[in-house]
Design a protein around this motif. Structure first.
Motif: not given
Lengths: 197, 872
Positions: B493-516
């Protein structure tokens, strides 16, 4: 007398050390009284010209180039004792009339008084060491009695006291810093006189 | 205190004088005290019969100038009793003579003025005198000072020291007196402002205290011991009169010793009743009364608990005990707050009860230092908390470690099981080691022990099967509960997941992902690593209800691209849900990003190309490239691409000149990584010349090669092209004589004969001219000349000489067989002239006579026929 002379001449290093320490204390006194004077002048917006004339509160023989070191030391010692008396009276009168505080001014006042006492002890030792004149209790110039003054006159009188202490602190620095050389010369002179006898 | 008062009665009119209003003042007295003038008088006896109000007019002259006017009405019922009037002048009484005028008036009739004078009684002093002395003024009012000069001296200055107010007026109010009126806009220093008067020779002055009346407020009274009241209030602004007129405080009429601190207590009997508690604050400028109405039984301010101590210390709980300072507190329903602090956190717990003297603190961390302090208040009619008690420190007992946080990191050949080192508040004692067990389904369990502080173990697992790995930590108190992780089938399954870009902020990452995700039954795991290079994986667990997280790590570095993976935590193996790539903060890529920059000219276009940029060298996301180009000292043009995968850009329609090409990467932080090359474009003519030159050179080389090849294979070529002509075997006189006679040249043409023809029996087709006929006729003189001459002649008169078949003998050496003109058959053997001559002896003409006759007049061609003979 002869014993005292030999004692003084026999411990020149100790005498020099005492003189140097006295000079250092006089410098400290000068620094502190300068600060106190500056603080007081600023608070009361007084300038030097508010003190009328050049009459002095301390009563000692006038300075002269003819005075030798023991006489100079004695004169300084006597003046400093009068200065301490003036300071004590000024502090007491101020506290009586205006209340005693615990601010920077009061702290500086106390420091100057204590430094004066210490310097008086040192100059007393030096006077003894150089066979100065017989000790007499100097008396204050009582021409101004602070008890009869108005508050403003009291302020002026306190300002005069601080100015007087400042003057004698400067004089003390000058005399005590010049003392080691002169003392050696005086000691030699007296030794010579003793040998002639 | 004014020691002097001069009363001078200047004139007295007799009420009996004719035409004068008789009801005037009598027994007039004036006094002055503390800058207050008090005037008293009585009515004339003639006034007692009056039934109308009588008015007394008062007028005050200061230095003979009107300064105040006032009227006092006396009703008939007041007639006969003494009257008084007081007035506080703005100018000190010592400053100038005051004249008070008094008369009565009724129905337009007035009594004569009665004058009373108050004069300054100071003697002629030697120094200037300033008045008033040491007086207290209120800020915002106006004050007037005067300076009385010694005789013969002039005023230089009269001012208030340190007062920068521009609102002042100085006037001369007498021969020796000057006044100064000043608006008092701010408070003085506590020692007072100085009003200084200066003459040519003297300075003198007076102090003036300028300040405010008390302004204290917010009085609150309470009891602490049920035996006294303690009142607190907010001290007002600085009165500036702390030395001259300090504010005095009185609570219920009793002086407060330390009222300036805003606190005062007084012994009282405290009972259940509401009453007023009154505080008075006063100085020379005013008085303030503060009132607080309260029932002190509802105003209990407890003292802090005393002798707080800890008993029964366990791993996760302790018992805390204390005493009360006031015995009566045991009768109160008390509420207490216990503040429990460690080095990192602080929490407050509450307990409640009557006669409360102990509390149990639970849910503590084993083997952990704590500090506890407490405060209490009444539970009923809570008023306020006590002060915090002195703190107590204790250390809880140790315990087994908490469960580890375990995660995995897969690579090509191994699975690394890693866990977070337990912090002190979770280890509950020094960790000794870790135990790792792993097993696939229906397989025996494997076990390995890892010593602390190592915190990972690499396992070589069968990638085609899931494995269950458990890790426990051990300290001296025992093992932690195991933490289990299921290792999924590698790369499922890991091969099927494509990575997308994210932007860091204030020295870290604010990550949010699709609904639970429904798969994420036990939450999410977010792990991160640099996209390239060595990596020690770090991770974070997120509860199921949360689909966003802020990630901060001290290991994050700016300009490094991180790969963040979001896994769903399931009952089995974690499931990779999303992948992100991003920078905590993108950084400018340094110049010289493109290691190799190549260029290629196509007509008037130049294509600049580069190698793909390695990920390690990208300190920011590359969004495209820009190619700047221009001639020296001319405008720079550019072309760009928005495809970061491009590796070339083409500048078109350039001129034959020198160009500088600069390639930059376009990133969100700007254009960066500039790399430049300078090239000079070639003209198209140059290219043509170059092409022609190359072509000629190529042909030349080819020819040379052919020549060399021909030279080396000359024998073979010669055999192929010119087979050796067999020598004629006939040797007779004809042939001999032929050599001796002159003859028309014979041209042997070979090129027009095929191999078959060459192999055929040759015939001599000599189209000789007349001399040749002569030759044949006079056989003796036909071949009398050398072959060379013969050859030359043959050029002029070609002969067709079919060649004989080649003899079996080898050809003669080439060097001797080449004719000079090269047109002869080179295989012809000239050295065998003798043989030819000899062969001519055997020659048999087939048509001798007829042919000779026909050629008697015109030259006839001679055709010789050779009969090939085997050589000797």
């Amino acid at each position: 007398m002869a014993d005292r002379r030999s004692g003084a001449a026999g411990a020149p290093d100790q005498g020099r050390t005492t003189a140097a320490r006295a000079a250092a204390i006089a410098e400290l006194l000068l620094l502190e009284i300068s600060n106190l004077l500056e603080l007081y002048s600023k608070r009361e917006t007084f300038t030097a010209d508010v003190i009328a004339g050049d009459s002095r509160l301390v009563s000692v023989p006038p300075p002269s180039s003819q005075l030798d070191t023991p006489d100079k030391l004695w004169r300084l010692h006597a003046a400093l004792i009068q200065c301490r008396g003036l300071m004590e009276r000024a502090i007491a009168k101020e506290d009586e009339e205006m209340g005693s505080g615990t601010g920077e001014y009061e702290t500086l006042r106390k420091m100057v008084k204590e430094r004066l006492s210490f310097l008086i002890n040192m100059t007393g030792e030096l006077v003894k060491a150089v066979d100065g004149p017989a000790m007499m209790m100097p008396s204050l110039n009582d021409s101004v009695e602070p008890d009869s003054l108005t508050l403003f006159e009291l302020k002026l009188w306190v300002f005069r006291v601080f100015t007087e202490v400042d003057y004698w602190a400067k004089t003390a620095v000058t005399i005590l810093q010049a003392l080691p050389k002169e003392r050696v010369r005086t000691t030699r002179h007296r030794s010579t006189r003793s040998s002639r006898r | 205190m004014i020691a002097w008062l001069l009363l001078v009665s200047l004139s007295r009119s007799s009420a009996q004088d004719a035409g004068v209003f008789p009801c005037g003042p009598r027994n007039v007295t004036v006094s002055a005290s503390d800058q207050l003038i008090l005037l008293t008088w009585e009515d004339d006896p003639s006034c007692t019969s009056r039934r109308h109000t009588l008015t007394y007019e008062l007028e005050v002259l200061i230095a003979d100038q009107p300064a105040h006017h006032e009227e006092v009405a006396v009703s008939p019922d007041q007639m006969g009793s003494p009257h008084s009037w007081s007035w506080s002048p703005h100018l000190a009484l010592e400053c100038a003579p005051f004249t008070l005028k008094l008369r009565s008036r009724s129905h337009g009739r007035t009594s004569p003025w009665q004058l009373e004078r108050i004069g300054p009684g100071h003697a002629h002093s030697l120094s200037p005198e300033v008045y008033p002395r040491d007086k207290v003024f209120r800020v915002g009012t106006q004050a007037t000072f005067c300076c009385v000069l010694p005789t013969g001296q002039a005023l230089i200055t009269l001012n208030v020291s340190g007062d920068s107010s521009s609102n002042w007026v100085r006037r001369k109010i007498g021969n020796r007196t000057h006044s100064l009126t000043v608006d008092l806009v701010k408070g003085s220093v506590e020692s007072g402002a100085n009003v200084i008067c200066e003459t040519q020779t003297e300075h003198n002055g007076a102090c003036a205290y300028i300040g405010y009346p008390p302004a204290d407020h917010d009085l609150t009274c309470e009891t602490r011991d049920f035996q006294s009241v303690e009142c607190l209030w907010t001290v007002g602004r600085n009165t500036h009169l702390a030395l001259k007129s300090p504010t005095t405080y009185r609570l219920l009429g009793s002086t407060c010793a330390k009222g300036s601190a805003g606190r005062c207590s007084h012994k009282v009997r405290v009972d259940f009743e509401e009453r007023d508690w009154i505080l008075t604050a006063q100085n020379q400028l005013g008085t303030v009364n503060l009132t607080d109405r309260a029932d002190l039984m509802r105003r209990v301010h407890m003292f802090a608990p005393q002798e707080v101590k800890v008993s029964s210390v366990n791993a996760r709980s302790v018992r805390l005990e204390w005493n009360w300072a006031i015995q009566m507190y045991d009768e109160l329903n008390v509420r207490c707050q216990l503040k429990i602090s460690d080095n990192q956190t602080s929490a407050v717990r509450e307990c409640l009860g009557v006669a409360l003297r102990f509390a149990v603190l639970d849910d503590l961390i084993p083997n952990w230092p704590y500090e506890v302090t407490m405060r209490c208040g009444t539970a009923q009619h809570f008023w306020k908390w006590s002060e915090w008690s002195s703190s107590v420190e204790f250390l809880t007992m140790g315990d087994v470690p908490d469960a580890l946080d375990v995660w995995m990191q897969g690579n090509d050949s191994q699975t690394i099981i890693t866990w977070k080192v337990l912090p002190a508040n979770q280890s509950h004692g020094n960790i000794i080691d870790y135990e790792v067990t792993w097993e696939a389904t229906s397989e025996r369990r494997n076990k390995s022990r890892v010593l602390h502080p190592k915190r990972s173990l690499a396992l070589s697992l069968d990638a085609t099967r899931e494995h269950v790995v458990s890790v426990t930590a051990r300290n001296k108190y025992g093992n932690s509960s195991p933490s289990t992780i299921t290792i999924p089938v590698l790369n499922r399954g890991s091969g099927r997941v494509k990575s997308s870009k994210t932007q860091g902020s204030h020295g870290g990452f604010n990550l949010s992902w699709s609904a639970a995700s429904p798969m994420a039954s036990c939450g999410y795991i977010v792990d991160w690593c640099p996209s390239r290079g060595p990596c020690t994986i770090d991770w974070l667990r997120v509860p199921p209800s949360q689909t966003n997280v802020c990630i901060f790590s001290k290991n994050f570095r700016e300009g490094v691209r991180y790969m963040l993976s979001i896994y769903g935590c399931t009952r089995g193996a974690p499931v990779l849900l999303e992948r992100r790539e991003g920078y905590v903060k993108e950084k400018i890529i340094p110049d010289g990003l493109f290691r190799t920059l190549n260029w290629k000219q196509r007509d008037m276009d130049v294509e600049v190309s580069w190698d793909p940029v390695a990920l390690q060298e990208q300190s920011a996301f590359i969004q495209g490239y820009i190619l700047y180009y221009g001639q020296n000292n001319s405008s720079v043009m550019n072309i760009s691409t928005d495809d970061p995968r491009d590796t070339s850009l083409t500048a078109r329609n350039l001129q034959i000149n020198s160009y500088t090409f600069t390639v930059k990467a376009n990133t969100t932080v700007g254009q960066c990584g500039a790399t430049s090359i300078t090239v000079t474009l070639n003209s198209l003519t140059d290219n043509l010349i170059k092409a022609v030159g190359i072509t000629i050179a190529t042909i030349f080389v080819l020819l040379c090669l052919i020549v060399i090849l021909c030279y080396r294979n000359w024998e073979c070529i010669k055999l192929k092209v010119c087979p050796p002509i067999p020598m004629p075997v006939l040797k007779d006189k004809w042939m001999t004589s032929l050599t001796k006679k002159s003859c028309r040249p014979v041209f042997v043409e070979m090129s027009h004969h095929t191999e078959a023809e060459l192999m055929a029996i040759p015939e001599l087709h000599c189209k000789s001219e007349a001399p040749a006929l002569d030759c044949s006729y006079r056989a003796n003189g036909c071949f009398g000349e050398p072959v060379e001459n013969l050859s030359a002649r043959c050029a002029a008169a070609p002969c067709l000489l079919p060649l004989l078949p080649p003899p079996p003998t080898p050809p003669p050496p080439l060097s001797s067989s080449l004719p000079k003109d090269g047109r002869l058959n080179p295989s012809y053997n000239l050295s065998s002239t003798d043989s030819l001559v000899e062969g001519s002896h055997g020659y048999q003409p087939q048509k001798q006579k007829g042919q000779l006759e026909e050629a008697s007049d015109t030259p006839l061609p001679c055709v010789f026929t050779y009969i090939p003979l085997p050589s000797e």
